[in-house]
Design an enzyme around this catalytic site. Structure first.
Site, short mmCIF file in Angstrom:
data_model
loop_
_atom_site.label_atom_id
_atom_site.label_comp_id
_atom_site.label_asym_id
_atom_site.label_seq_id
_atom_site.Cartn_x
_atom_site.Cartn_y
_atom_site.Cartn_z
N GLU A 1 0.76 -0.93 -0.08
CA GLU A 1 0.07 -0.04 0.04
C GLU A 1 1.50 0.73 -0.31
O GLU A 1 1.97 1.89 0.79
CB GLU A 1 -1.33 0.01 1.17
CG GLU A 1 -1.92 1.19 0.95
CD GLU A 1 -2.85 1.44 2.81
OE1 GLU A 1 -3.58 2.09 2.27
OE2 GLU A 1 -2.87 0.21 2.76
N GLU B 1 4.90 5.12 3.50
CA GLU B 1 4.31 6.93 4.14
C GLU B 1 5.54 7.58 4.49
O GLU B 1 5.87 7.09 5.58
CB GLU B 1 2.94 6.05 5.11
CG GLU B 1 2.54 7.91 5.32
CD GLU B 1 1.91 8.46 4.29
OE1 GLU B 1 2.16 9.87 4.11
OE2 GLU B 1 0.52 7.38 4.02
N ASP C 1 9.38 7.53 0.45
CA ASP C 1 8.90 7.57 -0.27
C ASP C 1 8.03 6.29 -1.25
O ASP C 1 8.94 5.75 -1.03
CB ASP C 1 9.34 8.38 -1.57
CG ASP C 1 9.08 9.19 -2.68
OD1 ASP C 1 7.54 8.40 -2.98
OD2 ASP C 1 8.42 9.98 -3.51
N ASP D 1 -2.56 12.05 -2.31
CA ASP D 1 -2.74 14.09 -2.16
C ASP D 1 -3.63 13.71 -3.54
O ASP D 1 -2.78 13.36 -4.46
CB ASP D 1 -1.60 13.86 -1.92
CG ASP D 1 -1.95 15.52 -1.47
OD1 ASP D 1 -2.47 16.63 -2.28
OD2 ASP D 1 -0.88 15.53 -0.83
N LYS E 1 -4.97 21.86 -7.22
CA LYS E 1 -5.04 22.80 -8.80
C LYS E 1 -4.19 22.29 -9.80
O LYS E 1 -3.00 21.86 -9.90
CB LYS E 1 -3.70 24.02 -7.95
CG LYS E 1 -5.08 24.28 -6.17
CD LYS E 1 -4.02 25.69 -5.50
CE LYS E 1 -4.54 26.29 -5.06
NZ LYS E 1 -3.83 26.95 -4.03
N ASP F 1 -11.60 10.33 -4.30
CA ASP F 1 -12.92 11.68 -3.98
C ASP F 1 -12.36 12.45 -5.07
O ASP F 1 -12.98 13.46 -5.04
CB ASP F 1 -13.46 11.32 -3.13
CG ASP F 1 -12.46 11.62 -2.06
OD1 ASP F 1 -11.20 12.51 -2.30
OD2 ASP F 1 -12.50 11.95 -1.31
N THR G 1 -11.07 4.44 6.08
CA THR G 1 -10.22 5.32 6.70
C THR G 1 -10.67 6.71 7.06
O THR G 1 -11.36 7.08 6.82
CB THR G 1 -8.89 5.28 5.50
OG1 THR G 1 -9.55 5.86 4.94
CG2 THR G 1 -7.81 4.16 5.02
N ARG G 2 -9.98 7.50 8.15
CA ARG G 2 -10.39 8.37 8.38
C ARG G 2 -10.26 9.58 6.95
O ARG G 2 -11.31 10.16 7.05
CB ARG G 2 -9.47 9.03 9.17
CG ARG G 2 -9.45 8.21 10.76
CD ARG G 2 -8.16 8.35 11.15
NE ARG G 2 -7.23 8.61 11.78
CZ ARG G 2 -6.24 9.17 12.18
NH1 ARG G 2 -6.49 9.71 13.49
NH2 ARG G 2 -4.89 8.53 11.31
N TYR G 3 -9.27 10.04 6.24
CA TYR G 3 -9.38 10.20 5.32
C TYR G 3 -10.66 10.19 4.40
O TYR G 3 -11.09 11.54 3.93
CB TYR G 3 -8.15 10.49 4.90
CG TYR G 3 -8.33 10.86 3.11
CD1 TYR G 3 -8.24 12.65 3.18
CD2 TYR G 3 -9.22 10.79 2.02
CE1 TYR G 3 -7.83 13.35 1.65
CE2 TYR G 3 -8.64 11.96 0.79
CZ TYR G 3 -8.31 12.69 1.38
OH TYR G 3 -8.50 13.64 -0.23
#
Length: 222
Positions: A55, A80, A105, A127, A131, A163, A201-203
């Site tokens: 992951e 992570e 990374d 992420d 923009k 999302d 997940t929390r995100y």
């Protein structure tokens, strides 16, 4: 040019000051779970496992730990760079012997793994860099797709979730352009509904994107 590091695909390394308990997990417990630097062979990372999963960007580690707990026969690797997330993942990994972490990374970890070494690869809500001028920082691009194809064994699966609508469109375009990948979806619900084995997940629960989550599952062709 050769030797240049890729554009960073993640943002902050820390959101707030670490609590003493979090700092203790990073200093005392994380080293036990941390993967060694240099070329890696999953077969040498402890007892034999049926297969290896990875992951990239596991956030707080909820999904990572849940998959490892549900599949003790699988070695679950996670990458992570976010220190708060690493501390959370160490807590979730307590008592699990089939988790190894890379505090940096994820592309560096991918480069260290041998070809055809993965059965599954998860990229869940990376992420979005919404923009337009930051789109070059998105993780899913042609280089990532090529590396994913190298690492996945035949029949292996890549799961991507987001999302953000334009990131979903970009990722689909990138992955569909690779003949080595077959999109597993048969109906619209296959990408609109979370897979049966997904762990929220929390995100994801924060619903920060501009659309409901979408799920893309790709299979590595022969």
């Amino acid at each position: 040019m050769a030797g240049l590091r890729p554009v960073r695909s993640f943002g902050r390394l820390r959101s707030r000051a670490l609590k003493p308990s979090q700092a203790a997990r990073l200093s005392d417990d994380l080293p036990r779970l941390t993967l060694p630097a240099g070329p890696l062979d999953p077969a040498t990372l402890g007892p034999a496992h049926a297969e290896t999963w990875l992951e990239i960007g596991f956030g707080g580690g909820e999904h990572l730990a849940a998959q490892a707990r549900a599949h003790p026969e699988v070695l679950v690797l996670g990458a992570e760079p976010f220190q708060n997330g690493l501390a959370s993942a160490v807590r979730h990994a307590e008592g699990l012997e089939n988790i190894r972490l890379w505090p940096g990374d994820g592309r560096e970890l991918m480069a260290a793994l041998p070809s055809a070494s993965l059965a599954r690869l998860f990229v869940l809500f990376p992420d979005p860099w919404p923009k337009r001028r930051h789109h070059k920082r998105r993780l899913i691009d042609g280089g990532f797709a090529a590396e994913a194809l190298r690492l996945l064994r035949v029949g292996g699966r890549l799961r991507f979730a987001t999302d953000w609508e334009d990131y979903a469109n970009q990722a689909l375009e990138v992955l569909l352009a690779r003949p080595g990948f077959a999109w597993a979806a048969q109906t619209a619900d296959d990408w609109r509904q979370p897979p049966a084995d997904h762990v929220q997940t929390r995100y994801q629960a924060k619903r920060l994107g501009d659309i409901d989550p979408l799920w893309f599952e790709f299979i590595r062709r022969p």
